[in-house]
Design an enzyme around this catalytic site. Structure first.
Site, short mmCIF file in Angstrom:
data_model
loop_
_atom_site.label_atom_id
_atom_site.label_comp_id
_atom_site.label_asym_id
_atom_site.label_seq_id
_atom_site.Cartn_x
_atom_site.Cartn_y
_atom_site.Cartn_z
N HIS A 135 2.07 4.82 6.27
CA HIS A 135 1.61 5.78 5.69
C HIS A 135 1.87 7.34 5.69
O HIS A 135 2.57 7.60 6.21
CB HIS A 135 0.26 5.40 4.92
CG HIS A 135 -0.04 4.31 4.72
ND1 HIS A 135 -0.66 3.17 5.41
CD2 HIS A 135 -0.09 3.07 3.62
CE1 HIS A 135 -1.15 2.25 5.16
NE2 HIS A 135 -0.55 2.02 3.52
N ASP A 187 -2.28 6.13 11.93
CA ASP A 187 -1.41 5.65 10.62
C ASP A 187 -0.02 6.33 10.50
O ASP A 187 0.04 7.46 10.09
CB ASP A 187 -2.17 5.74 9.17
CG ASP A 187 -1.32 5.53 8.77
OD1 ASP A 187 0.31 4.73 8.47
OD2 ASP A 187 -1.73 5.53 7.30
N SER A 244 0.35 -1.41 0.16
CA SER A 244 0.04 -0.03 0.23
C SER A 244 0.71 1.65 0.26
O SER A 244 0.66 2.38 -0.47
CB SER A 244 -1.05 -0.12 0.89
OG SER A 244 -0.34 -0.30 2.82
#
Length: 425
Positions: free
Chosen positions: A394, A391, A148
């Site tokens: 990312h 998170d 990702s």
């Protein structure tokens, strides 16, 4: 421990024809096509309306790129410097931002994290120019293979290119993890192939002892989901990292050889780096063994996470609002090992590939991203009432990951110089 960050030289070799080479490089990379000069770059690209940027008024901008390249320059060694012109898109001008990386939408209150660019030591790295980039990749194709964070990179590229053109979705797979886009004006194809371990994988348990799934990894078998698709591509970008921390069982020659936190009786516990090294070795060998692959294979190195105060599932967070200075942090433990493995396996594959006419390149994003604890979504990748972990893996869009397109832009230009050099020899 001193880090051995590989160099991506910006200089051609000294040959008797160096003068001719430089002249041709300037002509090819600087003057084509004539309808929008490449040496001019928009200074006011904090876009309110994408239609404001067009080849016509692009040529009238007044900010000129200064390309100052030293005799040799490692573009991946440097520091972050203030860039008041950034960002070059927003969440209102780009529709391809994944919701979990849409920090503006979810109310991130600070904006300084948007205002930095990467400055290599001893030379200049031009900011990504979408007009020139699309001309360089005209009639070509690029595939991103991995996890990702690789998808994060592809969406950043699409957003940066949206100032020129939006692609058409030509995907032949309904799975959102396998997307293919076409920039019709330039006949440029951009694809993503989901393969977070790069090798063949089966989910043995959707929950497992780690409650994030239990995976069987076949470490000597490259994932056919991408190996059977990429032979016709001009560029592929390979990446993998964070998924190797998950609970997994490791196989070689279809025999179970160990595992990580699998909880199975009489199975040897092995570190994730065991699987990581073998997965990259298998991946790069697979590329060297592809008979019809004539493109450039780019290994993008590991981008560290920045959890502080605990792991992702222990309330850890990333709340810093400025980049680190060069002496404020260093690669350690797991991140250092993953980086070392990638560079080591890259060098082996590159050496073998040269004998087969293969082209391997290293996009060493590790040092730059190590210095950006401020660039993650943290709690701004979801709404406050959602039960979602912070998170710190990312990257916000727009954000520091946009600099990867600066690297890619430069590397593709260098491929043009190499091609010219080869023709002159």
């Amino acid at each position: 421990m001193e880090l051995f960050f590989g160099k991506y030289s910006t200089s051609a070799q000294r040959t008797p024809s160096i003068f001719i080479l430089l002249v041709l490089a300037v002509v090819v990379l600087g003057l084509i096509p004539l309808y929008h000069p490449f040496y001019w770059y928009p200074g006011g690209l904090i876009i309110r309306n994408p239609s404001e940027i067009s080849p016509k008024n692009h040529a009238n901008e007044k900010q000129k790129i200064e390309i100052k390249e030293a005799e040799t320059c490692d573009i991946f060694s440097g520091k972050w410097i203030w860039n008041p012109d950034a960002p070059y898109y927003t969440n209102s001008t780009c529709t391809e931002i994944h919701d979990h990386q849409n920090c503006m939408k979810h109310g991130r209150p600070d904006s300084d994290y948007l205002k930095w660019r990467w400055k290599p030591n001893g030379c200049e790295l031009p900011i990504f120019n979408p007009f020139q980039f699309l001309d360089l990749v005209r009639n070509k194709s690029l595939a991103v293979v991995g996890d990702s964070v690789g998808r994060n990179q592809m969406q950043s590229l699409i957003c940066l290119l949206s100032r020129v053109e939006y692609p058409v979705d030509i995907s032949d797979n309904p799975d959102q993890s396998f997307k293919k886009y076409k920039y019709t004006t330039y006949n440029f194809t951009l694809s993503i192939y989901w393969s977070p371990f790069l090798v063949s994988t089966k989910e043995a348990d959707a929950d497992g002892p780690c409650h994030t799934g239990l995976y069987n990894l076949y470490l000597d078998e490259a994932d056919e989901k991408w190996t059977t698709k990429i032979e016709g591509y001009d560029y592929i970008i390979l990446n993998a990292g964070h998924w190797f921390a998950r609970c997994s069982v490791y196989y070689a020659n279809n025999q179970r050889v160990g595992c990580r936190y699998c909880g199975l009786p009489n199975v040897t516990e092995l570190p994730s780096t065991y699987a990581y090294q073998r997965a990259f070795r298998t991946t790069l060998k697979a590329i060297n063994n592809l008979e019809n692959f004539k493109g450039v294979a780019i290994l993008r190195t590991f981008a560290p996470s920045h959890y502080e105060g605990g792991n992702w599932n222990e309330g850890g967070d990333c709340v810093r609002t400025r980049p680190y200075g060069g002496n404020e942090t260093a690669l350690e433990d797991q991140s250092m090992e993953q980086y070392r493995i990638q560079v080591e396996e890259f060098k082996v594959a590159e050496k073998e590939g040269k004998m087969k006419g293969r082209r391997f390149r290293l996009m060493d994003t590790t040092r730059a991203m190590l210095l950006r604890p401020d660039g993650h979504p943290s709690k701004y990748g979801h709404w406050p009432n959602e039960n979602v972990a912070n998170d710190c893996v990312h990257w916000c869009l727009p954000g520091p990951i946009d600099s990867w397109s600066d690297f890619l832009f430069h590397m593709i230009k260098m491929e043009g110089i190499r091609s010219l050099e080869e023709k002159l020899q």
